[in-house]
Scaffold this motif. Structure first.
Motif, PDB file in Angstrom:
ATOM      1  N   GLN A 105     -26.830 -11.298 -38.388  1.00 22.13           N
ATOM      2  CA  GLN A 105     -24.835 -11.512 -39.021  1.00 22.13           C
ATOM      3  C   GLN A 105     -24.288 -10.156 -37.244  1.00 22.13           C
ATOM      4  OE1 GLN A 105     -23.633 -14.958 -39.502  1.00 22.13           O
ATOM      5  NE2 GLN A 105     -26.080 -15.012 -39.670  1.00 22.13           N
ATOM      6  N   LYS A 106     -25.239  -9.461 -37.591  1.00 19.39           N
ATOM      7  CA  LYS A 106     -24.470  -8.130 -37.280  1.00 19.39           C
ATOM      8  C   LYS A 106     -24.314  -8.412 -35.397  1.00 19.39           C
ATOM      9  CE  LYS A 106     -27.757  -4.893 -36.737  1.00 19.39           C
ATOM     10  NZ  LYS A 106     -28.550  -3.520 -37.696  1.00 19.39           N
ATOM     11  N   LEU A 107     -25.811  -9.431 -34.836  1.00 24.24           N
ATOM     12  CA  LEU A 107     -25.462  -9.358 -33.589  1.00 24.24           C
ATOM     13  C   LEU A 107     -24.236  -9.940 -33.290  1.00 24.24           C
ATOM     14  CD1 LEU A 107     -28.957 -10.297 -33.282  1.00 24.24           C
ATOM     15  CD2 LEU A 107     -27.909  -7.992 -33.165  1.00 24.24           C
ATOM     16  N   GLY A 108     -22.489  -9.551 -33.848  1.00 18.00           N
ATOM     17  CA  GLY A 108     -22.006 -10.853 -33.141  1.00 18.00           C
ATOM     18  C   GLY A 108     -21.465 -11.977 -33.944  1.00 18.00           C
ATOM     19  N   TYR A 109     -22.296 -12.209 -35.044  1.00 16.50           N
ATOM     20  CA  TYR A 109     -21.506 -13.284 -35.820  1.00 16.50           C
ATOM     21  C   TYR A 109     -20.874 -12.547 -37.196  1.00 16.50           C
ATOM     22  CZ  TYR A 109     -25.628 -14.902 -33.484  1.00 16.50           C
ATOM     23  OH  TYR A 109     -27.163 -15.638 -32.514  1.00 16.50           O
ATOM     24  N   LEU A 110     -21.404 -11.929 -36.936  1.00 15.50           N
ATOM     25  CA  LEU A 110     -19.737 -11.706 -38.001  1.00 15.50           C
ATOM     26  C   LEU A 110     -18.674  -9.861 -37.984  1.00 15.50           C
ATOM     27  CD1 LEU A 110     -19.031 -11.360 -41.059  1.00 15.50           C
ATOM     28  CD2 LEU A 110     -20.712  -9.666 -40.908  1.00 15.50           C
ATOM     29  N   PRO A 111     -17.464 -10.467 -37.781  1.00 14.47           N
ATOM     30  CA  PRO A 111     -16.282  -9.595 -36.972  1.00 14.47           C
ATOM     31  C   PRO A 111     -16.442  -8.260 -38.325  1.00 14.47           C
ATOM     32  CG  PRO A 111     -15.828 -11.418 -36.513  1.00 14.47           C
ATOM     33  CD  PRO A 111     -16.908 -11.855 -37.373  1.00 14.47           C
ATOM     34  N   GLU A 112     -15.531  -7.004 -37.757  1.00 14.82           N
ATOM     35  CA  GLU A 112     -15.992  -6.214 -38.880  1.00 14.82           C
ATOM     36  C   GLU A 112     -17.114  -6.017 -39.447  1.00 14.82           C
ATOM     37  OE1 GLU A 112     -13.132  -4.440 -38.148  1.00 14.82           O
ATOM     38  OE2 GLU A 112     -12.139  -5.924 -36.682  1.00 14.82           O
ATOM     39  N   ALA A 113     -18.220  -6.032 -38.925  1.00 12.94           N
ATOM     40  CA  ALA A 113     -19.475  -6.214 -40.035  1.00 12.94           C
ATOM     41  C   ALA A 113     -19.811  -3.724 -39.956  1.00 12.94           C
ATOM     42  CB  ALA A 113     -20.663  -5.659 -38.871  1.00 12.94           C
ATOM     43  N   HIS A 114     -18.924  -3.348 -39.630  1.00 10.91           N
ATOM     44  CA  HIS A 114     -19.557  -2.020 -40.179  1.00 10.91           C
ATOM     45  C   HIS A 114     -17.951  -1.390 -40.914  1.00 10.91           C
ATOM     46  CE1 HIS A 114     -15.962  -2.008 -36.884  1.00 10.91           C
ATOM     47  NE2 HIS A 114     -16.316  -0.780 -36.881  1.00 10.91           N
ATOM     48  N   THR A 115     -16.794  -2.225 -41.628  1.00 10.51           N
ATOM     49  CA  THR A 115     -15.592  -1.355 -42.271  1.00 10.51           C
ATOM     50  C   THR A 115     -15.634  -2.738 -42.974  1.00 10.51           C
ATOM     51  OG1 THR A 115     -14.554  -3.122 -40.518  1.00 10.51           O
ATOM     52  CG2 THR A 115     -14.674  -1.314 -39.957  1.00 10.51           C
ATOM     53  N   ASP A 116     -14.882  -3.569 -42.994  1.00 10.04           N
ATOM     54  CA  ASP A 116     -14.818  -3.940 -44.493  1.00 10.04           C
ATOM     55  C   ASP A 116     -16.054  -5.046 -44.690  1.00 10.04           C
ATOM     56  OD1 ASP A 116     -11.574  -3.162 -43.860  1.00 10.04           O
ATOM     57  OD2 ASP A 116     -11.630  -5.171 -43.049  1.00 10.04           O
ATOM     58  N   PHE A 117     -16.504  -6.046 -43.579  1.00 12.11           N
ATOM     59  CA  PHE A 117     -17.653  -6.473 -44.261  1.00 12.11           C
ATOM     60  C   PHE A 117     -18.888  -6.081 -44.676  1.00 12.11           C
ATOM     61  CE2 PHE A 117     -14.659  -9.780 -43.985  1.00 12.11           C
ATOM     62  CZ  PHE A 117     -15.192 -10.581 -44.939  1.00 12.11           C
ATOM     63  N   ILE A 118     -19.044  -4.191 -44.705  1.00 12.45           N
ATOM     64  CA  ILE A 118     -20.280  -3.754 -44.445  1.00 12.45           C
ATOM     65  C   ILE A 118     -20.887  -4.002 -45.481  1.00 12.45           C
ATOM     66  CG2 ILE A 118     -19.877  -2.257 -46.168  1.00 12.45           C
ATOM     67  CD1 ILE A 118     -21.026   0.230 -43.489  1.00 12.45           C
ATOM     68  N   LEU A 119     -20.597  -4.914 -46.666  1.00 10.60           N
ATOM     69  CA  LEU A 119     -21.146  -4.726 -47.442  1.00 10.60           C
ATOM     70  C   LEU A 119     -22.751  -6.376 -47.720  1.00 10.60           C
ATOM     71  CD1 LEU A 119     -21.813  -4.114 -50.997  1.00 10.60           C
ATOM     72  CD2 LEU A 119     -20.316  -6.150 -51.907  1.00 10.60           C
ATOM     73  N   ALA A 120     -21.744  -7.260 -46.877  1.00 17.15           N
ATOM     74  CA  ALA A 120     -22.603  -8.497 -46.488  1.00 17.15           C
ATOM     75  C   ALA A 120     -23.758  -7.874 -45.518  1.00 17.15           C
ATOM     76  CB  ALA A 120     -22.020  -8.974 -45.357  1.00 17.15           C
ATOM     77  N   ILE A 121     -23.377  -7.176 -44.802  1.00 12.37           N
ATOM     78  CA  ILE A 121     -24.932  -6.287 -43.947  1.00 12.37           C
ATOM     79  C   ILE A 121     -25.942  -5.143 -45.058  1.00 12.37           C
ATOM     80  CG2 ILE A 121     -25.603  -4.772 -42.235  1.00 12.37           C
ATOM     81  CD1 ILE A 121     -24.453  -7.248 -41.252  1.00 12.37           C
ATOM     82  N   ILE A 122     -24.876  -4.764 -45.731  1.00 11.30           N
ATOM     83  CA  ILE A 122     -25.982  -4.334 -47.044  1.00 11.30           C
ATOM     84  C   ILE A 122     -27.236  -5.124 -47.712  1.00 11.30           C
ATOM     85  CG2 ILE A 122     -25.767  -2.799 -49.156  1.00 11.30           C
ATOM     86  CD1 ILE A 122     -24.071  -1.320 -47.746  1.00 11.30           C
ATOM     87  N   ALA A 123     -25.911  -6.330 -47.736  1.00 10.46           N
ATOM     88  CA  ALA A 123     -26.821  -7.194 -48.510  1.00 10.46           C
ATOM     89  C   ALA A 123     -27.940  -8.114 -47.755  1.00 10.46           C
ATOM     90  CB  ALA A 123     -25.872  -8.796 -48.614  1.00 10.46           C
TER      91      ALA A 123
END
Length: 405
Positions: free
Chosen positions: A284-302
């Motif tokens: 999802q960090k490959l351009g699919y999930l905006p703000e992956a490193h800020t508000d939605f970083i928990l989704a990347i952790i998940a």
């Protein structure tokens, strides 16, 4: 200076540097290291294509370098406020008066800056950016603790609404300035923290009811103002309207673009499962999930570390919150008790709002995950706040050790 010297001698006498709570210090260090790892993982590929920098390609370590710099600065600030700066200095009236003037000016400056997502809450100078409302939140907690200590005899009696407005005029003025920035999430979090501190205080119950009623009226007035300005409910293109609609039905065909964050966050959690796809292997960090490193970083952790990783992060935050609450409940003066409970409530509310937004349990508000999301001002200010709470905890340990002798 004489006062600071006197207080500094007192913390040396109490040996607060020796009584530093190493569980808090170690937990914060782990959180900051994890933050750097996940910010790098979430941004390293997108940086090559300018995904997070308005289409301008940057080095894959661009956000890692910035986050690491802020993390080191934040940890040093935490240690400084934990062992070298006595918490008692923050309840000095003159310091708080000067602090209010500084906060007032800092909260006005963003009005001159361009709006971001409909909110004017950032001060940007070149590549440097700072959100003054995060510092204002910490100041409001300090000022609320000061009021609840210095006016506790007055507040134990029944006060009129005008008297309560006068007593709490400075925190309310700062909340009004935050509301004027159109940053609804920050305003609501601040009001919730003030409400929790009010409920935890020992003021007369009728005063508590009046304050909560005044806060409710103020909240309704702000919402009405947004409606009149067509900021909250416009013709269907309002930023806030879309967030509310996404919360109610993220899979609506009319909200395809606005719902990208929530839907791809769902996908990230589903992809991660229990143990995750492995560090660095998020899709999802490959351009699919905006703000992956800020508000939605928990989704990347998940997605990368799975449910285990998410629970680990939550457990670390709970350790810090538990320690701060302990320092508040065991404190022997109102200021330190209310400050600790106020700061703990800030961490709880901000954490719940971020996790709720990422999982679509509540509408998204653009609030970072404490100590984890990319963002220097948030990490630095929260670390300073934690340092003050840890200083209080060291004082509590000193008092408890003396009482046992």
């Amino acid at each position: 200076m004489k006062l600071f010297g006197k207080l500094h001698r007192s913390i040396k006498h109490e040996r607060r540097h020796v009584r530093l709570d190493w569980m808090v210090a170690l937990t914060l260090l782990v959180l900051l290291v994890l933050s750097c790892m996940m910010v790098y993982s979430a941004s390293m590929i997108g940086n090559k294509y300018g995904t997070f920098t308005s289409g301008i390609p940057v080095s894959e370590t661009y956000f890692l370098q910035r986050q690491a710099m802020w993390a080191i600065l934040a940890y040093l600030a935490f240690l400084l406020f934990s062992v070298a700066i006595p918490f008692e200095i923050f309840k000095e009236k003159k310091l708080l008066q000067y602090g209010f003037i500084v906060m007032f000016v800092l909260l006005l400056i963003p009005q001159l800056m361009p709006a971001i997502n409909g909110a004017k809450s950032w001060i940007r100078i070149g590549s440097f950016s700072f959100q003054p409302s995060t510092l204002a939140q910490l100041f409001i907690i300090m000022y609320m603790a000061f009021i609840l200590e210095t006016r506790k005899e007055k507040l134990r009696q029944i006060c009129t609404s005008s008297e309560l407005l006068k007593i709490f005029s400075i925190p309310l003025a700062l909340v009004t300035l935050i509301a004027a920035q159109n940053d609804t999430g920050m305003m609501l979090i601040t009001l919730l923290v003030i409400g929790i501190m009010t409920l935890c205080s020992n003021m007369h119950s009728k005063n508590v009811k009046k304050i909560l009623l005044l806060a409710l009226i103020a909240g309704i007035a702000v919402l009405m103002l947004f409606m009149i300005k067509n900021v909250l409910f416009s013709s269907g293109t309002s930023y806030r309207t879309n967030r509310l609609k996404v919360f109610l039905n993220p899979f609506s065909e009319d909200l395809a673009a606005a719902a990208d964050q929530v839907i791809n966050s769902y996908v990230a959690f589903g992809n991660g499962g229990v143990f995750g796809r492995g560090l660095g292997n998020s899709i999802q960090k490959l351009g699919y999930l905006p703000e992956a490193h800020t508000d939605f970083i928990l989704a990347i952790i998940a997605e990368e570390l799975g449910l285990v990783g998410v629970l680990f992060v939550v457990a670390l935050l709970l350790v810090i919150i538990g320690k701060v609450i302990f320092s508040g409940t065991k404190s022997r003066n109102t200021f330190s008790a209310m400050y600790s409970l106020g700061f703990a409530s800030l961490l709880i509310v901000q954490g719940v709002v971020n996790i709720g937004g990422v999982t679509a349990s509540i509408p998204m508000t653009g609030v970072p995950l404490p100590f984890i999301s990319n963002g220097g001002s948030s990490i630095l200010i929260l670390s300073v706040g934690l340092g003050i709470a840890t200083n209080i905890l060291s004082h509590v340990k000193y008092l408890r050790s003396n009482s046992k002798k």
